[in-house]
Design an enzyme around this catalytic site. Structure first.
Site, mmCIF file in Angstrom:
data_model
loop_
_atom_site.group_PDB
_atom_site.id
_atom_site.type_symbol
_atom_site.label_atom_id
_atom_site.label_comp_id
_atom_site.label_asym_id
_atom_site.label_seq_id
_atom_site.Cartn_x
_atom_site.Cartn_y
_atom_site.Cartn_z
ATOM 1 N N ASP A 184 16.723 28.081 10.499
ATOM 2 C CA ASP A 184 17.610 27.211 11.275
ATOM 3 C C ASP A 184 17.804 25.879 10.543
ATOM 4 O OD1 ASP A 184 17.705 29.132 13.361
ATOM 5 O OD2 ASP A 184 15.723 28.467 14.011
ATOM 6 N N HIS A 211 13.993 29.674 18.671
ATOM 7 C CA HIS A 211 14.772 30.385 17.652
ATOM 8 C C HIS A 211 15.631 31.477 18.288
ATOM 9 C CE1 HIS A 211 16.058 31.990 13.860
ATOM 10 N NE2 HIS A 211 15.608 33.191 14.204
HETATM 11 N N1 LIG Z 1 12.600 34.166 12.274
HETATM 12 C C1 LIG Z 1 13.780 34.289 11.723
HETATM 13 O O1 LIG Z 1 14.450 33.285 11.443
HETATM 14 C C2 LIG Z 1 14.339 35.620 11.397
HETATM 15 C C3 LIG Z 1 13.750 36.763 11.869
HETATM 16 N N2 LIG Z 1 14.246 38.011 11.548
HETATM 17 C C4 LIG Z 1 13.541 39.163 12.100
HETATM 18 O O2 LIG Z 1 12.703 39.750 11.090
HETATM 19 C C5 LIG Z 1 12.452 41.119 11.421
HETATM 20 C C6 LIG Z 1 12.606 42.001 10.191
HETATM 21 O O3 LIG Z 1 13.933 42.013 9.736
HETATM 22 P P1 LIG Z 1 14.370 42.906 8.472
HETATM 23 O O4 LIG Z 1 13.414 42.719 7.359
HETATM 24 O O5 LIG Z 1 15.805 42.653 8.241
HETATM 25 O O6 LIG Z 1 14.173 44.372 9.067
HETATM 26 P P2 LIG Z 1 13.952 45.745 8.258
HETATM 27 O O7 LIG Z 1 14.133 46.849 9.237
HETATM 28 O O8 LIG Z 1 14.779 45.751 7.026
HETATM 29 O O9 LIG Z 1 12.436 45.660 7.813
HETATM 30 C C7 LIG Z 1 11.395 45.676 8.727
HETATM 31 C C8 LIG Z 1 10.217 46.334 8.087
HETATM 32 O O10 LIG Z 1 9.150 46.328 9.044
HETATM 33 C C9 LIG Z 1 8.447 47.524 8.855
HETATM 34 N N3 LIG Z 1 7.606 47.830 10.005
HETATM 35 C C10 LIG Z 1 7.933 48.384 11.193
HETATM 36 N N4 LIG Z 1 6.844 48.532 11.953
HETATM 37 C C11 LIG Z 1 5.800 48.062 11.235
HETATM 38 C C12 LIG Z 1 4.416 47.949 11.477
HETATM 39 N N5 LIG Z 1 3.852 48.353 12.609
HETATM 40 N N6 LIG Z 1 3.651 47.403 10.503
HETATM 41 C C13 LIG Z 1 4.197 46.981 9.345
HETATM 42 N N7 LIG Z 1 5.491 47.071 9.068
HETATM 43 C C14 LIG Z 1 6.292 47.605 10.004
HETATM 44 C C15 LIG Z 1 9.518 48.582 8.589
HETATM 45 O O11 LIG Z 1 8.967 49.730 8.002
HETATM 46 C C16 LIG Z 1 10.458 47.807 7.682
HETATM 47 O O12 LIG Z 1 10.142 47.986 6.327
HETATM 48 C C17 LIG Z 1 13.414 41.441 12.561
HETATM 49 O O13 LIG Z 1 12.714 41.405 13.783
HETATM 50 C C18 LIG Z 1 14.426 40.324 12.505
HETATM 51 O O14 LIG Z 1 15.062 40.097 13.736
HETATM 52 C C19 LIG Z 1 15.324 38.151 10.731
HETATM 53 C C20 LIG Z 1 15.951 37.033 10.214
HETATM 54 C C21 LIG Z 1 15.556 35.689 10.542
HETATM 55 O O1 LIG Z 2 19.964 36.696 14.036
HETATM 56 C C1 LIG Z 2 19.038 37.508 13.882
HETATM 57 O O2 LIG Z 2 18.876 38.518 14.573
HETATM 58 C C2 LIG Z 2 18.055 37.225 12.796
HETATM 59 C C3 LIG Z 2 17.640 35.824 12.892
HETATM 60 O O3 LIG Z 2 16.764 35.465 13.644
HETATM 61 C C4 LIG Z 2 18.433 34.834 12.181
HETATM 62 O O4 LIG Z 2 19.196 35.182 11.242
HETATM 63 O O5 LIG Z 2 18.317 33.660 12.516
#
Ligand SMILES: NC(=O)C1=CN([C@@H]2O[C@H](COP(=O)(O)OP(=O)(O)OC[C@H]3O[C@@H](n4cnc5c(N)ncnc54)[C@H](O)[C@@H]3O)[C@@H](O)[C@H]2O)C=CC1
Ligand SMILES: O=C([O-])CC(=O)C(=O)O
Length: 349
Positions: A184, A211
C-alpha cells in the site's frame, strides 16, 4: 529504499566476486553481518518465487529456506545458483515444515489463494484462514521467537488468527507479528509521485488502517516532498486509487491472480527492514499492521520503529486532514469486523 536494495544486492555480488578469501570462513560470509535465516512459506507461488529471488540477493540473509506444499525443489535449485551469500534449501510437504522453520529469524508467509476478478479479499477467508492457522501452529512449535511477516489475505483477519494461535501456544509476542502492508505504501508513493510531479525515489507517504478497500488509508497530507499543487479532488482520486490498487491488478490479470511482482518487491523491503532492525541498525521505520493502541482497535497499521526484538515502538498517526479523519472513522467498523472474524475462527476451529 529501492535503490538501497539494489545497492546492497550489487554490493553482495561485488563481494562474492572478490578473488581472495580467508580459507577458514565460508566463501560467502562477511565479518560484520550476523547469520540470519529467512523462511518463505508458499515459496513456489506467484509471490513466493520472485520474493525468494529478492531475498537471495539480500546480503543480510545467510540461510534461505523455501517451503511450499509442492514444487519447491525446483525453485530452490534455480535460485541457489545465484552467487550471493544465502545458502538455499527447498522443503516440500508438511513433513518437512519443521525443518524448514527451525532456527528461522524471519518467516514470511505468502501461502494461500489469490483473488480473481469480482472477489473481495474477505472471499479468500474460507481457504486462507485454515492455511495460516496450520502454518502458525508450526511456527509456534519450531521457531517461536521468529519475526512473522504475514502476507496471506485477508491480512485484516489472518494477522489476528496468527496472534490467537500464538496465544494458545503460549508463544505470542506482539512485538514479533506483522501484517505486511508495504505494498500500500509502495503504491501510494508511486501514485503520489506521478501526480505531484516529484522524484519518486524521494517520496514518503504513511499508509495506516488495514489492508482491504477503505481500511487502507493513505495520509497524503503527510506526504513528502510536499506538493502545493494538488487539489482536494486529486487527493481523493489518489486515495481511491491506492485503496483499489490490488483490484486494479486483479482486473488487469483477468483471472490469473493478483499482484505478485510488486508484492514480492514490497515483501522484500519489509523483510529487509526487519533484518536491519534485528541487526541493530537504528531508525528503521516502516508501516505495518500490528497489535496497537493507536486507536481503540486491537490491531492497526501505522508507522512502526523496528529493533532488535521486532517492534520497538508503534508510532502515532500524526496530524490528519479532515478528509483523512473522516476516512479513519469510516474504516473502523469494517476493520473491527474483520479482526473479530479472525479471532472467532481461531478460537472455534
Ligand atoms: N499483503 C499483501 O499486500 C498482498 C497479499 N497477497 C496475498 O498473498 C497470497 C498469495 O498470493 P500468490 O502468491 O499470488 O498466490 P499463488 O497461488 O500464486 O501462490 C500461493 C502458494 O501458496 C502455496 N500454498 C498453499 N497452501 C499452502 C500451505 N498449507 N503451506 C505452504 N504453502 C501453501 C501454494 O502451493 C502456492 O504455491 C494470497 O492470499 C494473496 O491474496 C497478494 C498480494 C498482496
Ligand atoms: O488485491 C489483492 O487481492 C492482493 C493484494 O492484497 C494487493 O494487491 O494489495
Amino acid at each position: 529504499m529501492k535503490t538501497a536494495i539494489l545497492r546492497s544486492a550489487g554490493a553482495a555480488l561485488r563481494r562474492n566476486a572478490a578473488p581472495s578469501r580467508p580459507s577458514h570462513r565460508s566463501h560467502y560470509s562477511t565479518a560484520s553481518e550476523p547469520e540470519r535465516k529467512v523462511a518463505i512459506l508458499g515459496a513456489a507461488g506467484g509471490i513466493g518465487q520472485p520474493l525468494a529471488l529478492l531475498m537471495k540477493l539480500n546480503p543480510l540473509v545467510s540461510s534461505l529456506s523455501l517451503y511450499d506444499i509442492a514444487n519447491t525443489p525446483g525453485v530452490a535449485a534455480d535460485v541457489s545458483h545465484i552467487n550471493s551469500r544465502a545458502q538455499v534449501e527447498g522443503y516440500a510437504g508438511e513433513e518437512q515444515l519443521g525443518k524448514a522453520l527451525e532456527g528461522s529469524d524471519v518467516v514470511i508467509i505468502p501461502a494461500g489463494v489469490p483473488r480473481k476478478p469480482g472477489m473481495t479479499r474477505d472471499d479468500l477467508f474460507n481457504i486462507n484462514a485454515g492455511i495460516v492457522k496450520s502454518l502458525c501452529t508450526a511456527i509456534a512449535k519450531y521457531c517461536p521467537s521468529a519475526l512473522v511477516n504475514m502476507i496471506s489475505n485477508p491480512v485484516n483477519s489472518t494477522l489476528p488468527i496468527a496472534a490467537e494461535v500464538f496465544k494458545k501456544a503460549g508463544t505470542y509476542d506482539e512485538k514479533k507479528l506483522f501484517g505486511v502492508t508495504t505494498l500500500d505504501v509502495v503504491r501510494a508513493k508511486t501514485f503520489y509521485a506521478g501526480k505531484a510531479e516529484v522524484p519518486v525515489a524521494e517520496v514518503n507517504v504513511p499508509v495506516v488502517g488495514g489492508h482491504a478497500g477503505i481500511t487502507i488509508l493513505p495520509l497524503f497530507s503527510q506526504a513528502t516532498p510536499k506538493s502545493n499543487n494538488l487539489a482536494d479532488e486529486e487527493i481523493k482520486a489518489l486515495t481511491k486509487r491506492t485503496q483499489d490498487g490490488g483490484t486494479e491488478v486483479v482486473e488487469a490479470k483477468a483471472g490469473k491472480g493478483s499482484a505478485t511482482l510488486s508484492m514480492a518487491y514490497a515483501g522484500a523491503i519489509f523483510a529487509d527492514a526487519c533484518l536491519k532492525g534485528l541487526n541493530g541498525v537504528p531508525d528503521i521505520v516502516e508501516c505495518s499492521f500490528v497489535q496497537s493502541s493507536v486507536t481503540e482497535l486491537p490491531f492497526f497499521a501505522s508507522k512502526v520503529r523496528l529493533g532488535k526484538n521486532g517492534v520497538e515502538e508503534v508510532l502515532g498517526l500524526g496530524p490528519l486532514s479532515d478528509y483523512e479523519q473522516q476516512g479513519l472513522e469510516s474504516l473502523k467498523p469494517e476493520l473491527k469486523a474483520s479482526i473479530e472474524k479472525g479471532i472467532k475462527f481461531a478460537n472455534q476451529n
